[in-house]
Structure formats: structure tokens, C-alpha cells
Design an enzyme around this catalytic site. Sequence first.
Site, short mmCIF file in Angstrom:
data_model
loop_
_atom_site.label_atom_id
_atom_site.label_comp_id
_atom_site.label_asym_id
_atom_site.label_seq_id
_atom_site.Cartn_x
_atom_site.Cartn_y
_atom_site.Cartn_z
N LYS A 190 0.83 -1.23 0.00
CA LYS A 190 0.00 0.00 0.00
C LYS A 190 0.85 1.26 0.00
CE LYS A 190 0.19 -1.44 4.49
NZ LYS A 190 -0.11 -2.71 5.12
N GLU B 299 -4.98 -6.40 -4.84
CA GLU B 299 -6.10 -6.61 -3.90
C GLU B 299 -5.61 -6.69 -2.45
OE1 GLU B 299 -9.50 -6.26 -3.12
OE2 GLU B 299 -9.74 -7.23 -5.08
N VAL C 108 -5.19 -3.42 0.26
CA VAL C 108 -6.24 -2.73 1.02
C VAL C 108 -7.18 -3.74 1.64
CG1 VAL C 108 -8.12 -1.05 0.90
CG2 VAL C 108 -6.14 -0.81 -0.62
N GLY D 185 -6.85 -6.39 3.43
CA GLY D 185 -6.51 -7.81 3.46
C GLY D 185 -7.31 -8.63 2.48
N GLY E 91 -0.26 -10.13 18.94
CA GLY E 91 0.24 -10.09 17.56
C GLY E 91 -0.63 -9.27 16.61
N GLU F 48 2.25 -4.31 15.81
CA GLU F 48 3.69 -4.54 15.74
C GLU F 48 4.39 -3.88 16.92
OE1 GLU F 48 5.25 -3.66 11.89
OE2 GLU F 48 3.51 -4.59 10.92
N ASP G 40 -1.20 4.26 8.00
CA ASP G 40 -1.47 3.04 7.24
C ASP G 40 -2.86 3.12 6.60
OD1 ASP G 40 -0.96 -0.12 6.93
OD2 ASP G 40 -3.01 0.19 7.64
N LYS H 172 -4.22 3.37 2.42
CA LYS H 172 -5.27 2.53 1.83
C LYS H 172 -6.40 3.40 1.28
CE LYS H 172 -4.06 -1.20 4.95
NZ LYS H 172 -4.28 -1.74 6.29
N GLY I 180 -2.81 -10.23 8.25
CA GLY I 180 -2.32 -11.56 8.60
C GLY I 180 -1.76 -12.22 7.37
N1 LIG Z 1 1.80 -8.74 7.18
C1 LIG Z 1 0.54 -8.50 6.84
O1 LIG Z 1 -0.40 -8.92 7.53
C2 LIG Z 1 0.25 -7.71 5.60
C3 LIG Z 1 -1.11 -7.46 5.26
C4 LIG Z 1 -1.40 -6.76 4.08
C5 LIG Z 1 -0.36 -6.31 3.29
N2 LIG Z 1 0.93 -6.55 3.66
C6 LIG Z 1 1.99 -6.06 2.78
O2 LIG Z 1 2.71 -7.17 2.26
C7 LIG Z 1 4.07 -6.79 2.04
C8 LIG Z 1 4.99 -7.77 2.77
O3 LIG Z 1 4.71 -7.69 4.16
P1 LIG Z 1 5.28 -8.78 5.19
O4 LIG Z 1 4.56 -8.54 6.47
O5 LIG Z 1 5.27 -10.13 4.58
O6 LIG Z 1 6.81 -8.27 5.35
P2 LIG Z 1 8.05 -9.05 6.02
O7 LIG Z 1 7.55 -10.15 6.87
O8 LIG Z 1 8.91 -8.00 6.61
O9 LIG Z 1 8.80 -9.71 4.76
C9 LIG Z 1 9.51 -8.95 3.83
C10 LIG Z 1 10.29 -9.88 2.92
O10 LIG Z 1 10.92 -9.05 1.94
C11 LIG Z 1 12.33 -9.32 1.96
N3 LIG Z 1 13.08 -8.09 1.70
C12 LIG Z 1 13.07 -6.94 2.43
N4 LIG Z 1 13.89 -6.04 1.88
C13 LIG Z 1 14.43 -6.63 0.80
C14 LIG Z 1 15.37 -6.22 -0.18
N5 LIG Z 1 15.92 -5.00 -0.15
N6 LIG Z 1 15.71 -7.09 -1.17
C15 LIG Z 1 15.17 -8.32 -1.20
N7 LIG Z 1 14.28 -8.78 -0.30
C16 LIG Z 1 13.91 -7.93 0.67
C17 LIG Z 1 12.64 -9.84 3.34
O11 LIG Z 1 13.83 -10.57 3.26
P3 LIG Z 1 14.47 -11.38 4.49
O12 LIG Z 1 13.62 -12.63 4.61
O13 LIG Z 1 15.86 -11.67 4.05
O14 LIG Z 1 14.35 -10.47 5.67
C18 LIG Z 1 11.38 -10.67 3.63
O15 LIG Z 1 11.52 -11.95 3.08
C19 LIG Z 1 4.18 -5.33 2.50
O16 LIG Z 1 4.01 -4.46 1.40
C20 LIG Z 1 3.01 -5.19 3.46
O17 LIG Z 1 2.55 -3.86 3.56
C21 LIG Z 1 1.26 -7.24 4.79
#
Ligand SMILES: NC(=O)c1ccc[n+]([C@@H]2O[C@H](COP(=O)([O-])OP(=O)(O)OC[C@H]3O[C@@H](n4cnc5c(N)ncnc54)[C@H](OP(=O)(O)O)[C@@H]3O)[C@@H](O)[C@H]2O)c1
Length: 407
Positions: A90, A114, A117, A119, A172, A175, A186, A190, A287
Amino acid sequence: MAETYRVGLLGHGTVGAAFAELLGERADEIVPITGLRPEISAVLTRSRGTFEEVLESADLIVELIGGIEPARSYVLRAMQAGRHVVSANKQLLSQHGEELWACARENGVQLRFEGAVAGVVPVIRVLQESLAASRVERIHGIVNGTTNYILTEMAARGLSYAQALGQAQELGYAEADPTDDVTGRDAAAKMAILARLAFSTPVHLDQVVYEGIEHLTADDMEYAKELGLGLKLIGTAERVDGGISVRVHPAFLYAAHPLASVHGPFNAVTVESDAITEVTLSGPGAGGPQTATAVLGDVISAMIPPASTPETTAALTVVNDVESAFYLHMEVADRPGVLAQVAELLGMQGASIRSVVQKGLGEHARLVLILHPLLESRFYAGVHLIGQLDFIRSAPRAIRVIDEEFT
Ligand SMILES: NC(=O)c1ccc[n+]([C@@H]2O[C@H](COP(=O)([O-])OP(=O)(O)OC[C@H]3O[C@@H](n4cnc5c(N)ncnc54)[C@H](OP(=O)(O)O)[C@@H]3O)[C@@H](O)[C@H]2O)c1
């Protein structure tokens, strides 16, 4: 044997790992829908793979790194190389959306998002496709599960903001650094994306006015209950005076509003237009496994053309001074004439009072008013004058009220 469809994965964190697992589980079921079997062809993390390898080996790129760079460069390079892209980012879309959508159009590829925004709630697809025939007038959204959880706990258990935040972190739902969530940033990202789609006009995160929940007290919740109101962090995108207004702030809702019953970490979005009256979508907001479902849904859609990349067809002005109803909470000296003076100052600004709760606290009294809608600038001008009256014992607190009910 179905042909393989190669999915290159950027990021293998919370969502990326859940997506890879889900794709493995669902691959067989996707074959009859698309005629192709999706498979992860390569993965990039900070310690694994290179972008070039992922790009070369893939028909489609899934970006789940997050943040602006290098995600932005990777997404642009993937589309320039003719790959469809699916992202849940986002921040990236709300700040660089126009550049990315233009790149998708120029290269004849799809950019789907999708998961960015609300989830798993399918609001992007509904706005772009199902409701494409209606002229959207307004969107209200609870698009941040962390803050909705905190406010639900404050209201249900009388917890302070700090206690409810601590509980959300333990479970959880929040954060360790909850800044983006609790400040409303955030949710603002969205709402910028939703406004862009609903009104076909460029909307950047910087144009969204946002306010968080850190200053809310259990006391506000108590008074609101007496007045039949529930408190939520609400994102609003609406047509106003030939322009649009996009904002995020805490707001009270009457019980009959469809968002009033959205509790805990859930998200919901209400879309209003003359033709459809109101459509509400709700479900888990975030999630890993939940967001992965939305991401895989996008991958499946991209495997079945045609593409849909939003075009800018309007250049609407973003308006910041809009009408709102208000809750106004004041600590005053308990003496005659106080309510009359407050009402007079508000009346000079064109405000009229919908309801009043007054409670004596010894020498002080608490006065809580609900006002009918008026321009925010006029309301705050009135509050400024009230704040200077000699009977005011602490700075008046104001929270917006969404004065809409659907039957
Ligand atoms: N978590 C949620 O519930 C949620 C919900 C909706 C949307 N999102 C979106 O989904 C996306 C991912 O979120 P997440 O929670 O999965 O994040 P995360 O757990 O922090 O995972 C990020 C991943 O990207 C990799 N990464 C970070 N910087 C990098 C770089 N410079 N080069 C290559 N790889 C890199 C990390 O590598 P390493 O494994 O080596 O650290 C990790 O594998 C974000 O845009 C977030 O806003 C998340």
C-alpha cells in the site's frame, strides 16, 4: 498435463511465505480454472537469489517486499520486461501509483493489488469491476485492523489506550513499533488507493489528512455509549463541492451504521452511490495467510486475461474543509449559564446541538454535546472561542461523528 505458469516471488516474509505455501496447496485446483499450473519459479530475499534470476525465470512477479525501494524499481523493471505484477504494497501504490499504472498500460501488462487494502476483503475488484457502472459518491472504511482491535477493547472493557495497545501487541495484532497504524498513516495509504479507484483521479498519500487514535480516552467511550454511539477509526473518501475529500480520523457512528458492528481486528468498507444505496464488504483485515489468499486470487485473475489497469479520467481537486457532525467534550465550572454561553458561541458559527449529556463532578461538571453537521473550519473556530471562556477547566476535546444511518 497442464503447462506450468511460473511465478517469481520477491519477499518471503509473513505474507510471502504464506503465499508460497498456499500456492503449493492450491495449484491442482487452479488448473481447471486457468488451464495452467502455477509454480514458484524463484524467490528473492535479502539473503537469497537475485532480481535478475527471478525476472528471467517468471511469467508473473509477486512483490511482497514492502516499502518503496527496491520494491518500486523491481515492479517497474518487471512490467517493462512484459511481466504481470501482483503486489500487496500500500505504501508503494499510494505514493507511486500513477507511475506504476502508467508503466503497466504502456507495457500492456496487469498490475494487481487486492492484498494492499483491507486484506482479504475484495474491495479493489468490487470497485474496479462489480461497481464500475455506478458513480461512487462516498466510501467509508475501517481499513486498519490494529486500531479497530484497540478501540473495540477500550469500548468493551474500559481499557485505557495504552492497556489496549499492550494487549494488541501481546496477541500479535500490533507490531512492536505501531506508529503507522495508530497515527492513521497506514489507513491513509489505503484510503488514497480506494479514492484513486473510486473517482479515477490521482490521489497521493500526502493529500490525505489523517489523525490517529492515541489521544482517545476510555472516558470518551463511556459518554458515547450513553449517546448510543460507537467509536472507530474511519477512512472517508467522498465527492465534495466538485472535488473530493480523503481523510482518516476517529469518528463516532450511530448503531445503525453498517460499520458500527465491525469489531476486533476486522476490516470493512462501505461504498455508497445513488444507484446502489450502500454496499458493505467485511472480513479479516491482515495476517499472512489471509493476505496471501488475496494475492493468490490476483495471480489467478492475471492468469485469465483481460487486464484491467485503472486510467485517470478525472482531475478532481482535493478539498480539506468539509462538513461533519461533532462530539464535543468539555470540563467546565458547575455554575448556571454555562450551557447557554457554549450554545451561543457555537450558534454564531452555525452549529446546532443534537444532544447533550451533563454530569456534576463536585465543583466541576462534564458537558458532552453532539452537534449536527457543519463546516469543520467553523466548528473549530467555535471551539477556539469556547476554550477561552473563564469557566472552561481543561481544553475541549472534539471527535467527528458520522451522521448517517442506513435502513
Ligand atoms: N503482514 C501483513 O499482515 C500484511 C497485510 C497486508 C499487506 N501486507 C503487505 O505485504 C508486504 C509484505 O509484508 P510482510 O509482512 O510479509 O513483510 P516481512 O515479513 O517483513 O517480509 C519482507 C520480505 O521481503 C524481503 N526483503 C526486504 N527487503 C528486501 C530487499 N531489499 N531485497 C530483497 N528482499 C527484501 C525480506 O527478506 P528477508 O527474509 O531476508 O528479511 C522478507 O523476506 C508489505 O508491502 C506489506 O505492507 C502485509
